[in-house]
Design a protein around this motif. Structure first.
Motif, short mmCIF file in Angstrom:
data_model
loop_
_atom_site.label_atom_id
_atom_site.label_comp_id
_atom_site.label_asym_id
_atom_site.label_seq_id
_atom_site.Cartn_x
_atom_site.Cartn_y
_atom_site.Cartn_z
N ILE A 89 8.22 10.30 9.83
CA ILE A 89 7.23 8.46 9.75
C ILE A 89 5.90 9.22 9.46
O ILE A 89 5.14 7.87 8.55
N ILE A 90 4.89 9.57 10.72
CA ILE A 90 4.08 9.35 10.54
C ILE A 90 3.41 10.14 9.15
O ILE A 90 2.25 9.49 8.84
N ALA A 91 3.73 10.90 9.22
CA ALA A 91 3.13 11.45 7.54
C ALA A 91 3.21 11.02 6.51
O ALA A 91 2.71 10.40 5.85
N ALA A 92 4.92 9.65 6.54
CA ALA A 92 5.04 8.64 5.64
C ALA A 92 3.73 7.64 5.27
O ALA A 92 3.38 7.26 4.13
N LEU A 93 3.12 7.45 6.37
CA LEU A 93 2.44 6.16 7.05
C LEU A 93 0.93 7.06 6.74
O LEU A 93 -0.42 5.74 6.79
N ALA A 94 0.80 8.44 6.79
CA ALA A 94 -0.31 9.04 6.13
C ALA A 94 -1.94 7.79 5.31
O ALA A 94 -3.26 8.72 5.65
N PRO A 95 -1.39 7.86 4.77
CA PRO A 95 -2.06 7.47 3.26
C PRO A 95 -2.47 5.46 3.79
O PRO A 95 -3.62 5.10 3.19
N LEU A 142 0.20 -1.34 -0.16
CA LEU A 142 -0.45 -0.14 0.01
C LEU A 142 0.90 1.18 -0.22
O LEU A 142 0.41 2.21 -0.05
N LEU A 143 2.16 1.00 -0.38
CA LEU A 143 2.98 1.93 0.07
C LEU A 143 4.07 1.91 -1.15
O LEU A 143 3.99 1.16 -1.99
N PRO A 144 4.66 3.54 -1.97
CA PRO A 144 5.59 3.30 -2.69
C PRO A 144 6.26 2.23 -3.10
O PRO A 144 6.73 2.11 -2.35
N GLU A 145 5.96 2.23 -4.15
CA GLU A 145 7.11 0.61 -3.73
C GLU A 145 8.74 1.16 -4.11
O GLU A 145 9.11 2.62 -4.10
N GLY A 146 9.31 0.82 -3.03
CA GLY A 146 10.46 0.75 -2.30
C GLY A 146 10.80 1.65 -1.71
O GLY A 146 11.36 2.64 -1.25
N SER A 147 9.38 2.42 -1.07
CA SER A 147 9.90 2.59 0.18
C SER A 147 10.06 2.25 1.74
O SER A 147 10.15 2.66 2.82
N GLY A 148 9.92 1.05 1.72
CA GLY A 148 9.96 0.45 2.59
C GLY A 148 10.68 -1.47 2.39
O GLY A 148 11.14 -1.90 1.65
N GLU A 149 10.86 -1.63 3.48
CA GLU A 149 12.03 -3.27 3.93
C GLU A 149 12.23 -3.26 5.43
O GLU A 149 11.62 -3.07 6.14
N ILE A 150 12.32 -4.60 5.27
CA ILE A 150 11.69 -5.71 6.25
C ILE A 150 12.47 -6.72 7.30
O ILE A 150 13.10 -7.24 6.91
N GLU A 151 11.98 -6.83 8.62
CA GLU A 151 12.89 -7.29 9.38
C GLU A 151 12.26 -8.20 9.99
O GLU A 151 11.65 -7.55 11.04
#
Length: 298
Positions: free
Chosen positions: A206-212, A23-32
């Motif tokens: 960070i909170i702004a990036a998650l808003a969508p 649901l986020l723009p491609e390439g904006s997150g990675e997983i641990e």
């Protein structure tokens, strides 16, 4: 902005985290992947392990250390109090909130044989099951969704049926094994059940990036449920259930507190504006306390 998302390693937890990243723009997150105490200790019933945050504490420690910036949780597992420096960055649109019965015979709850054995590790589910069917024999069950389904359907296993959250079964494509979705008059869900939450460092960027990702109606409903839980002690192992929904701009919350044996049940319900979700949860908790809820919860 590249964010590192912490997650538990179960198939369901990974599905939820993958869903968030989709649901986020491609390439904006990675997983641990991070293992929690609740994942490591599988031979003890959850209520006996003790303490809050069985499935969240290690993720929160990684957030504090900034080795991850976000953590994806099933909201029902997340304690009601946010630690200093952390925030609930987003709550996603809710999936089905109810509980599903999986019975190897294909029989519904009312049609299970006398003294049938039902697997659950939840005090909330156990108390409501016994309220509906005092004859049932309840047996603890642990493990991930796949493992529990295998145990439920094993013809030589000890379980006639088990209970799991409808949302998790749907997310993993296990709709076909569901025997019955239990109605709310029999089985109210846990506060926050069916909702995915993204916890994050308390950082405006960070909170702004998650808003969508954030769904306001879901957030208002679960806020009422969690406010009720918080006012009664906040533990996810309590024999307590709550469900809120919004219709025609009115928030309705129904909640139950039960004795462990299901012989006593306090049920409260009320309505408010969706913007007064916290107050509604606190109000109904006070009503439940006035009817003896504190004594039932020990």
């Amino acid at each position: 902005m590249l964010l590192r998302f912490g997650t538990r390693g179960s198939k369901l937890a990974r599905w939820q985290t993958d869903h968030v990243l989709l649901l986020l723009p491609e390439g904006s997150g990675e997983i641990e992947v991070i293992q929690t105490k609740g994942d490591r200790v599988l031979d003890t019933p959850l209520p006996l392990i003790g303490g809050k945050g069985l499935f969240t504490a290690e993720l929160e420690a990684a957030l504090h250390a900034n080795t991850i910036q976000c953590a994806v949780h099933s909201l029902k597992d997340l304690p009601t109090e946010q630690p200093d420096g952390l925030a609930l960055g987003a709550i996603l649109k809710r999936a089905p909130v109810g509980d599903a019965l999986i019975s190897r015979s294909g029989k519904s709850l009312i049609d299970l044989p006398q003294n049938a054995t039902v697997g659950t590790s939840s005090h909330r589910r156990a108390a409501q099951l016994l309220r509906a069917r005092p004859d049932l024999q309840l047996l603890d069950i642990r493990g991930n969704v796949d493992t529990r389904i295998q145990k439920a359907l094993d013809p030589n296993g000890p379980y006639d049926a088990i209970l799991l959250a409808h949302a998790g079964l749907e997310r993993l494509g296990y709709d076909t094994v569901i025997t019955q979705i239990l109605p709310f008059d029999v089985m109210l869900p846990a506060p926050g059940q069916g909702a995915i939450a993204v916890q994050c460092r308390d950082d405006a960027e960070i909170i702004a990036a998650l808003a969508p990702l954030h769904d306001l109606a879901t957030a208002q409903a679960v806020t009422a449920e969690r406010a009720f839980l918080a006012a009664l002690g906040g533990g996810c192992s309590l024999p307590l259930a709550a469900y809120a929904h919004i219709q025609n701009n009115t928030l309705t919350l129904t909640a139950r507190v039960l004795s462990l044996e299901g012989t006593r049940c306090i049920e409260v319900t009320g309505t408010a504006s969706p913007t007064d979700a916290d107050a509604l949860g606190a109000q109904l908790a006070a009503e439940a306390k006035a009817q003896g809820a504190t004594e039932l919860l020990g």
